[in-house]
Design a protein around this motif. Sequence first.
Motif, PDB file in Angstrom:
ATOM      1  N   ILE A 114       0.811  -1.220   0.000  1.00  7.08           N
ATOM      2  CA  ILE A 114       0.000   0.000   0.000  1.00  7.08           C
ATOM      3  C   ILE A 114       0.843   1.268   0.000  1.00  7.08           C
ATOM      4  CG2 ILE A 114      -1.977  -1.079   1.124  1.00  7.08           C
ATOM      5  CD1 ILE A 114      -0.857   0.659   3.606  1.00  7.08           C
ATOM      6  N   ARG A 115       2.136   1.136  -0.145  1.00  8.05           N
ATOM      7  CA  ARG A 115       3.031   2.288  -0.030  1.00  8.05           C
ATOM      8  C   ARG A 115       2.721   3.405  -1.025  1.00  8.05           C
ATOM      9  NH1 ARG A 115       5.194  -1.385  -3.203  1.00  8.05           N
ATOM     10  NH2 ARG A 115       6.490  -0.786  -4.983  1.00  8.05           N
ATOM     11  N   LYS A 116       2.119   3.080  -2.172  1.00  9.84           N
ATOM     12  CA  LYS A 116       1.848   4.092  -3.195  1.00  9.84           C
ATOM     13  C   LYS A 116       0.485   4.762  -3.033  1.00  9.84           C
ATOM     14  CE  LYS A 116       4.921   2.020  -6.533  1.00  9.84           C
ATOM     15  NZ  LYS A 116       5.061   1.337  -7.815  1.00  9.84           N
ATOM     16  N   ASP A 117      -0.308   4.289  -2.088  1.00 14.44           N
ATOM     17  CA  ASP A 117      -1.605   4.911  -1.805  1.00 14.44           C
ATOM     18  C   ASP A 117      -1.449   5.733  -0.528  1.00 14.44           C
ATOM     19  OD1 ASP A 117      -4.200   5.564  -1.027  1.00 14.44           O
ATOM     20  OD2 ASP A 117      -5.035   3.703  -1.826  1.00 14.44           O
ATOM     21  N   PRO A 118      -1.315   7.049  -0.646  1.00 15.42           N
ATOM     22  CA  PRO A 118      -0.995   7.884   0.523  1.00 15.42           C
ATOM     23  C   PRO A 118      -2.011   7.776   1.662  1.00 15.42           C
ATOM     24  CG  PRO A 118      -0.921   9.190  -1.500  1.00 15.42           C
ATOM     25  CD  PRO A 118      -1.425   7.842  -1.878  1.00 15.42           C
ATOM     26  N   PHE A 165      -1.624   4.294   3.292  1.00 16.09           N
ATOM     27  CA  PHE A 165      -0.318   4.228   3.941  1.00 16.09           C
ATOM     28  C   PHE A 165      -0.316   5.030   5.241  1.00 16.09           C
ATOM     29  CE2 PHE A 165       4.171   5.491   4.437  1.00 16.09           C
ATOM     30  CZ  PHE A 165       4.732   4.231   4.491  1.00 16.09           C
TER      31      PHE A 165
END
Length: 124
Positions: free
Chosen positions: A90-94, A97
């Motif tokens: 999920i690192r790319k979904d602020p 995250f």
Amino acid sequence: MAEEEDETGFEDDVEDGGNGGDGGHGKRKRLFSKELRCMMYGFGDDQNPYTESVDILEDLVIEFITEMTHKAMSIGRQGRVQVEDIVFLIRKDPRKFARVKDLLTMNEELKRARKAFDEANYGS
């Protein structure tokens, strides 16, 4: 909004044997119905939302959890799901995250507080 429904919905859920493997058709055990109803009400839906709406939302939630679990099992240590794997996915979904970071931070704070409470009450 919905017709008269069973408050818990649990009795109907158990009757199907709880296998849940019918591909979304027919009766199956509903795992998150009560929580989803409360969330829907909290976000502005009727206090007693349509069962169909809750079922569709639950299908989406279960599909998301299943996909994330399968993806997490394929990275990192094969066949195991670890917190780091979920964070990586999920690192790319602020928004997700940030929420996961908040929940993990809160979990650590609660662990420390429990440990301090236990040491204060029961000695070290």
